[in-house]
Design a protein around this motif. Structure first.
Motif, PDB file in Angstrom:
ATOM      1  N   GLY A  11     -26.754 -26.436 -12.661  1.00 15.52           N
ATOM      2  CA  GLY A  11     -26.746 -27.851 -12.986  1.00 15.52           C
ATOM      3  C   GLY A  11     -25.908 -28.649 -12.021  1.00 15.52           C
ATOM      4  N   GLN A  12     -25.591 -29.875 -12.445  1.00  8.73           N
ATOM      5  CA  GLN A  12     -24.781 -30.746 -11.606  1.00  8.73           C
ATOM      6  C   GLN A  12     -24.134 -31.827 -12.449  1.00  8.73           C
ATOM      7  OE1 GLN A  12     -27.493 -32.289  -8.695  1.00  8.73           O
ATOM      8  NE2 GLN A  12     -27.820 -34.167  -9.830  1.00  8.73           N
ATOM      9  N   ALA A  13     -23.097 -32.411 -11.871  1.00  8.45           N
ATOM     10  CA  ALA A  13     -22.397 -33.520 -12.507  1.00  8.45           C
ATOM     11  C   ALA A  13     -22.877 -34.830 -11.897  1.00  8.45           C
ATOM     12  CB  ALA A  13     -20.891 -33.369 -12.298  1.00  8.45           C
TER      13      ALA A  13
ATOM     14  N   GLU B  98     -19.630 -35.930   2.739  1.00  8.83           N
ATOM     15  CA  GLU B  98     -19.506 -34.765   3.615  1.00  8.83           C
ATOM     16  C   GLU B  98     -19.904 -33.460   2.911  1.00  8.83           C
ATOM     17  OE1 GLU B  98     -15.562 -34.527   5.229  1.00  8.83           O
ATOM     18  OE2 GLU B  98     -15.633 -36.592   5.971  1.00  8.83           O
ATOM     19  N   ASN B  99     -19.820 -33.449   1.593  1.00  5.23           N
ATOM     20  CA  ASN B  99     -20.102 -32.238   0.785  1.00  5.23           C
ATOM     21  C   ASN B  99     -21.072 -32.596  -0.342  1.00  5.23           C
ATOM     22  OD1 ASN B  99     -17.883 -30.314   1.886  1.00  5.23           O
ATOM     23  ND2 ASN B  99     -16.829 -32.246   1.449  1.00  5.23           N
ATOM     24  N   PRO B 100     -22.337 -32.868  -0.014  1.00  2.96           N
ATOM     25  CA  PRO B 100     -23.275 -33.387  -1.024  1.00  2.96           C
ATOM     26  C   PRO B 100     -23.550 -32.423  -2.187  1.00  2.96           C
ATOM     27  CG  PRO B 100     -24.422 -32.863   1.015  1.00  2.96           C
ATOM     28  CD  PRO B 100     -22.960 -32.721   1.288  1.00  2.96           C
ATOM     29  N   ASP B 101     -23.302 -31.145  -2.019  1.00  4.37           N
ATOM     30  CA  ASP B 101     -23.572 -30.187  -3.095  1.00  4.37           C
ATOM     31  C   ASP B 101     -22.335 -29.853  -3.928  1.00  4.37           C
ATOM     32  OD1 ASP B 101     -26.228 -30.027  -2.352  1.00  4.37           O
ATOM     33  OD2 ASP B 101     -25.875 -28.335  -0.998  1.00  4.37           O
TER      34      ASP B 101
ATOM     35  N   LYS C  41     -22.738 -29.689  -7.678  1.00  5.13           N
ATOM     36  CA  LYS C  41     -23.774 -28.782  -8.194  1.00  5.13           C
ATOM     37  C   LYS C  41     -23.167 -27.399  -8.423  1.00  5.13           C
ATOM     38  CE  LYS C  41     -27.482 -31.130  -5.742  1.00  5.13           C
ATOM     39  NZ  LYS C  41     -28.534 -30.985  -4.733  1.00  5.13           N
ATOM     40  N   PHE C  42     -23.763 -26.652  -9.314  1.00 10.82           N
ATOM     41  CA  PHE C  42     -23.310 -25.276  -9.536  1.00 10.82           C
ATOM     42  C   PHE C  42     -24.483 -24.421  -9.978  1.00 10.82           C
ATOM     43  CE2 PHE C  42     -22.883 -27.491 -13.515  1.00 10.82           C
ATOM     44  CZ  PHE C  42     -23.298 -26.576 -14.472  1.00 10.82           C
ATOM     45  N   SER C  43     -24.347 -23.139  -9.735  1.00 13.96           N
ATOM     46  CA  SER C  43     -25.373 -22.170 -10.128  1.00 13.96           C
ATOM     47  C   SER C  43     -24.735 -20.793 -10.154  1.00 13.96           C
ATOM     48  CB  SER C  43     -26.532 -22.195  -9.132  1.00 13.96           C
ATOM     49  OG  SER C  43     -27.486 -21.211  -9.476  1.00 13.96           O
TER      50      SER C  43
END
Length: 161
Positions: free
Chosen positions: A98-100, A146-149, A152-154
């Motif tokens: 998912g992601q925040a 600079e850190n678009p991900d 996100k997490f998986s």
């Protein structure tokens, strides 16, 4: 001598009668079906147990592997969050991704973001990961660019016992 021979022959014939009786064949023992192994699984997304907690402006949308193998989606959750207890058949591959999201106008100073994820099987922690970070409000958007991900997490883990 004839009496002895007759007596021995009678004993031999009698012994053969007793040993030649047909016995019932024993019933084969059925092979028991292997018991299906199950586990109680719980997913958690949380904050640190230390001083830092994720800023309230973050909402999480994520999916996790349900007991039936289908992904279950949860929308706009604030931390901490805990899934219902799932009874799964082993081996089971637990998965969460998912992601925040956030509204830029609601960012506090400092911004604390990230997530800690946990996986429990039969009450024991079997997976832990993630991190929390803190940056000043004016540095958060450049850091995110600079850190678009970073939001996100998986993760996945196969549970065998």
């Amino acid at each position: 001598m004839k009496k002895v021979t007759f007596f021995l022959a009678a004993l031999l014939i009698g012994g053969m009668m007793f040993t030649s009786c047909k016995k019932d064949d024993p019933q084969p023992t059925p092979t028991p079906e292997p018991e299906s192994k199950t586990a109680k699984v719980v997913y958690k997304l949380g904050n640190s147990t230390m001083v830092q907690t994720v800023s309230d402006c973050f909402k999480y949308t994520f999916s996790y592997q349900g007991a039936d193998g289908q992904m279950v989606t949860v929308n706009d959750v604030t931390l901490p969050w805990t899934s219902p207890e799932l009874t799964v058949t082993l081996p089971f591959t637990a998965k969460m991704e998912g992601q925040a999201t956030f509204n830029e106008a609601d960012l506090p100073d400092p911004v604390i973001f990230g997530q800690l994820y946990y996986l429990y099987a039969n009450g024991d922690e079997c997976q832990f990961g993630g991190e929390l970070m803190a940056v000043e409000r004016n540095a958060f958007m450049p850091y995110l660019a600079e850190n678009p991900d970073i939001l996100k997490f998986s993760y996945s883990k196969t549970i065998n016992r």
